[in-house]
Write a protein that holds these residues in place. Sequence first.
Motif, PDB file in Angstrom:
ATOM      1  N   TYR A  55       0.853  -1.184   0.000  1.00 45.21           N
ATOM      2  CA  TYR A  55       0.000   0.000   0.000  1.00 45.21           C
ATOM      3  C   TYR A  55       0.889   1.234   0.000  1.00 45.21           C
ATOM      4  O   TYR A  55       2.071   1.172   0.347  1.00 45.21           O
ATOM      5  CB  TYR A  55      -0.923   0.027   1.229  1.00 45.21           C
ATOM      6  CG  TYR A  55      -0.195   0.088   2.560  1.00 45.21           C
ATOM      7  CD1 TYR A  55       0.111   1.310   3.163  1.00 45.21           C
ATOM      8  CD2 TYR A  55       0.191  -1.080   3.215  1.00 45.21           C
ATOM      9  CE1 TYR A  55       0.784   1.369   4.378  1.00 45.21           C
ATOM     10  CE2 TYR A  55       0.871  -1.039   4.436  1.00 45.21           C
ATOM     11  CZ  TYR A  55       1.161   0.188   5.006  1.00 45.21           C
ATOM     12  OH  TYR A  55       1.843   0.237   6.205  1.00 45.21           O
ATOM     13  N   GLY A  56       0.332   2.361  -0.421  1.00 46.71           N
ATOM     14  CA  GLY A  56       1.035   3.629  -0.350  1.00 46.71           C
ATOM     15  C   GLY A  56       0.378   4.518   0.684  1.00 46.71           C
ATOM     16  O   GLY A  56      -0.735   4.252   1.134  1.00 46.71           O
ATOM     17  N   TYR A 107      -7.291  12.791  -2.035  1.00 48.82           N
ATOM     18  CA  TYR A 107      -7.325  11.926  -0.866  1.00 48.82           C
ATOM     19  C   TYR A 107      -6.814  12.754   0.323  1.00 48.82           C
ATOM     20  O   TYR A 107      -5.804  13.446   0.190  1.00 48.82           O
ATOM     21  CB  TYR A 107      -6.402  10.729  -1.058  1.00 48.82           C
ATOM     22  CG  TYR A 107      -6.920   9.616  -1.949  1.00 48.82           C
ATOM     23  CD1 TYR A 107      -7.710   9.885  -3.066  1.00 48.82           C
ATOM     24  CD2 TYR A 107      -6.595   8.298  -1.688  1.00 48.82           C
ATOM     25  CE1 TYR A 107      -8.166   8.872  -3.881  1.00 48.82           C
ATOM     26  CE2 TYR A 107      -7.055   7.269  -2.498  1.00 48.82           C
ATOM     27  CZ  TYR A 107      -7.838   7.563  -3.592  1.00 48.82           C
ATOM     28  OH  TYR A 107      -8.286   6.546  -4.404  1.00 48.82           O
ATOM     29  N   PRO A 108      -7.472  12.697   1.447  1.00 50.58           N
ATOM     30  CA  PRO A 108      -6.971  13.463   2.591  1.00 50.58           C
ATOM     31  C   PRO A 108      -5.631  12.912   3.053  1.00 50.58           C
ATOM     32  O   PRO A 108      -5.340  11.718   2.891  1.00 50.58           O
ATOM     33  CB  PRO A 108      -8.060  13.277   3.649  1.00 50.58           C
ATOM     34  CG  PRO A 108      -8.747  12.006   3.267  1.00 50.58           C
ATOM     35  CD  PRO A 108      -8.689  11.940   1.775  1.00 50.58           C
ATOM     36  N   GLU A 109      -4.814  13.768   3.626  1.00 52.87           N
ATOM     37  CA  GLU A 109      -3.476  13.361   4.050  1.00 52.87           C
ATOM     38  C   GLU A 109      -3.554  12.244   5.089  1.00 52.87           C
ATOM     39  O   GLU A 109      -4.368  12.290   6.007  1.00 52.87           O
ATOM     40  CB  GLU A 109      -2.709  14.551   4.608  1.00 52.87           C
ATOM     41  CG  GLU A 109      -1.246  14.256   4.839  1.00 52.87           C
ATOM     42  CD  GLU A 109      -0.370  15.486   4.865  1.00 52.87           C
ATOM     43  OE1 GLU A 109       0.848  15.350   4.665  1.00 52.87           O
ATOM     44  OE2 GLU A 109      -0.907  16.594   5.071  1.00 52.87           O
ATOM     45  N   GLY A 110      -2.687  11.243   4.933  1.00 51.55           N
ATOM     46  CA  GLY A 110      -2.677  10.099   5.818  1.00 51.55           C
ATOM     47  C   GLY A 110      -3.427   8.909   5.255  1.00 51.55           C
ATOM     48  O   GLY A 110      -3.235   7.768   5.711  1.00 51.55           O
ATOM     49  N   GLU A 111      -4.290   9.127   4.255  1.00 49.46           N
ATOM     50  CA  GLU A 111      -5.033   8.025   3.641  1.00 49.46           C
ATOM     51  C   GLU A 111      -4.069   7.121   2.888  1.00 49.46           C
ATOM     52  O   GLU A 111      -2.956   7.522   2.525  1.00 49.46           O
ATOM     53  CB  GLU A 111      -6.079   8.614   2.684  1.00 49.46           C
ATOM     54  CG  GLU A 111      -7.006   7.612   2.029  1.00 49.46           C
ATOM     55  CD  GLU A 111      -7.769   6.757   3.017  1.00 49.46           C
ATOM     56  OE1 GLU A 111      -7.295   5.630   3.285  1.00 49.46           O
ATOM     57  OE2 GLU A 111      -8.824   7.210   3.519  1.00 49.46           O
ATOM     58  N   VAL A 112      -4.465   5.890   2.671  1.00 51.38           N
ATOM     59  CA  VAL A 112      -3.659   4.966   1.872  1.00 51.38           C
ATOM     60  C   VAL A 112      -4.128   5.030   0.424  1.00 51.38           C
ATOM     61  O   VAL A 112      -5.245   5.476   0.133  1.00 51.38           O
ATOM     62  CB  VAL A 112      -3.743   3.521   2.411  1.00 51.38           C
ATOM     63  CG1 VAL A 112      -3.138   3.438   3.803  1.00 51.38           C
ATOM     64  CG2 VAL A 112      -5.177   3.007   2.431  1.00 51.38           C
ATOM     65  N   TYR A 113      -3.271   4.583  -0.494  1.00 54.86           N
ATOM     66  CA  TYR A 113      -3.636   4.603  -1.907  1.00 54.86           C
ATOM     67  C   TYR A 113      -3.050   3.388  -2.600  1.00 54.86           C
ATOM     68  O   TYR A 113      -2.191   2.679  -2.053  1.00 54.86           O
ATOM     69  CB  TYR A 113      -3.159   5.891  -2.583  1.00 54.86           C
ATOM     70  CG  TYR A 113      -1.657   5.981  -2.761  1.00 54.86           C
ATOM     71  CD1 TYR A 113      -1.029   5.453  -3.895  1.00 54.86           C
ATOM     72  CD2 TYR A 113      -0.857   6.580  -1.796  1.00 54.86           C
ATOM     73  CE1 TYR A 113       0.356   5.519  -4.055  1.00 54.86           C
ATOM     74  CE2 TYR A 113       0.515   6.660  -1.956  1.00 54.86           C
ATOM     75  CZ  TYR A 113       1.109   6.123  -3.078  1.00 54.86           C
ATOM     76  OH  TYR A 113       2.476   6.185  -3.227  1.00 54.86           O
ATOM     77  N   GLY A 433       5.192  -8.351  -1.759  1.00 52.92           N
ATOM     78  CA  GLY A 433       3.922  -8.856  -2.245  1.00 52.92           C
ATOM     79  C   GLY A 433       3.241  -7.865  -3.168  1.00 52.92           C
ATOM     80  O   GLY A 433       3.756  -6.764  -3.406  1.00 52.92           O
ATOM     81  N   GLU A 434       2.079  -8.244  -3.656  1.00 48.81           N
ATOM     82  CA  GLU A 434       1.295  -7.376  -4.522  1.00 48.81           C
ATOM     83  C   GLU A 434       0.490  -6.395  -3.665  1.00 48.81           C
ATOM     84  O   GLU A 434       0.304  -6.604  -2.472  1.00 48.81           O
ATOM     85  CB  GLU A 434       0.372  -8.228  -5.377  1.00 48.81           C
ATOM     86  CG  GLU A 434       1.094  -9.155  -6.346  1.00 48.81           C
ATOM     87  CD  GLU A 434       1.967  -8.396  -7.320  1.00 48.81           C
ATOM     88  OE1 GLU A 434       1.486  -7.373  -7.885  1.00 48.81           O
ATOM     89  OE2 GLU A 434       3.128  -8.798  -7.510  1.00 48.81           O
ATOM     90  N   PRO A 435      -0.026  -5.311  -4.275  1.00 50.52           N
ATOM     91  CA  PRO A 435      -0.898  -4.407  -3.521  1.00 50.52           C
ATOM     92  C   PRO A 435      -2.013  -5.187  -2.844  1.00 50.52           C
ATOM     93  O   PRO A 435      -2.617  -6.083  -3.433  1.00 50.52           O
ATOM     94  CB  PRO A 435      -1.429  -3.464  -4.606  1.00 50.52           C
ATOM     95  CG  PRO A 435      -0.346  -3.447  -5.641  1.00 50.52           C
ATOM     96  CD  PRO A 435       0.201  -4.840  -5.652  1.00 50.52           C
TER      97      PRO A 435
END
Length: 442
Positions: A55-56, A107-113, A433-435
């Motif tokens: 995850y990002g 996306y709000p700051e801190g969210e994952v992407y 691993g994959e996302p």
Amino acid sequence: MNTADLGLPVAVPSTALFTDQYELTMLQAALRSGSAHRRSVFEVFTRRLPEGRRYGVVAGTGRVLDAVENFRFDETILGFLRERGILDEQTLKWLAEYRFRGDIWGYPEGEVYFPGSPIMRVEGTFAEAVVLETVILSILNHDSAVAAAASRMAVAAGDRPLMEMGARRTHELSAVAAARAAYVGGFHLTSDLAAGFRYNIPTVGTSAHAFTLLHDTERDAFTAQVDTLGSGTTLLVDTFDVTAAVRAAVEVAGTGLGAVRIDSGDLLLIAHRVRQQLDELGATNTRIVVTSDLDEYAIASLAAAPVDAYGVGTQLVTGSGHPTCSMVYKLVARADTEKPGAPLRPVAKKSMGAKSSVGGRKWAARRLDEAGVAEAEVIGTGPVPAGLTDRQLQVPLVSGGKVVAREPLDAARDRHIAARAGLPLSATQLSRGEPVLATEFH
């Protein structure tokens, strides 16, 4: 509440030259062709996560808002562009009045992407939006890379505190941004006073090996430090012989010594030996802090060690092997004319290979399974399906040129903890691993 409490710089100079030249030459050509004021939509996304990452983490949003707000071409900057012959007078005149008056969602700051996530959407005329490409990407790519590394380290550390100590391992301005991003990703403290001053992040620091070497004996160094900072300080015990240093530290500070720091050697083995020695000396509440080129894997390997806190530098500020997120800023929709209200039509790059993009102004939502755990990142154009309307990820950041999403840095930090907790458990695995979520285009 002062500006630092909101994560605002104390004084921000113009960000207008944090710009690649081709953004301004495109602007000049668009002004001449009559297409500069067509309504346009740009999106920030990444086609893939760094290899092996699951995850990002979105970080730097607050800094982007500052940068957009301070994107101004004053006389000094205009003079530089004029002297270099980069732009003609028509374009310089237009830039002199430049203010971003469009809208930004993201996306709000801190969210994952995840791959394809429309992390930020910039809407305005082509002219006002195209010039923001470099400054937005430079902030998001750097800060999100550091925050992702910090998040992985926070997972590995569990409940043990993490201290950011990377200021000496990167550019002085990057160090401040990295400390901020690390805090969003889960770190607790920073050694960088500029970051503490600018963003109200708690700071920490006591002494280095040079302080010990300055004195005639290690005991003299410990005595000077305790006399100055009190017995609750942290004493560095690996300059010479660790066992002798721990003994001297307790003799000087007493059993109320705050902590000892180990900065070299076999940290697992030494931590166990130091814990045993401290307990035998009666310093049962003295904590053990370890540093020394740690990354998430080294932190995880110390999970069973009697370690109370970690200090991380080089690997953190360089993204633990991935110093950028490879985010891009692409035009995805634009009007055919400059008329107000002219409809937008999707546009996209259709080149061969992996650099093609998907056109259209996109929404994003996260679908949950029956247990309330995220199961897919859903991205689409057009109407949002009824079952996803309350799971949309993008929020307004700038409206009509006005910033509408200022928030304390702790809000972004708390949001990240919650977002990460909502992912499948495999997201916290450190193995490649994959996302952890598939991206579905609707």
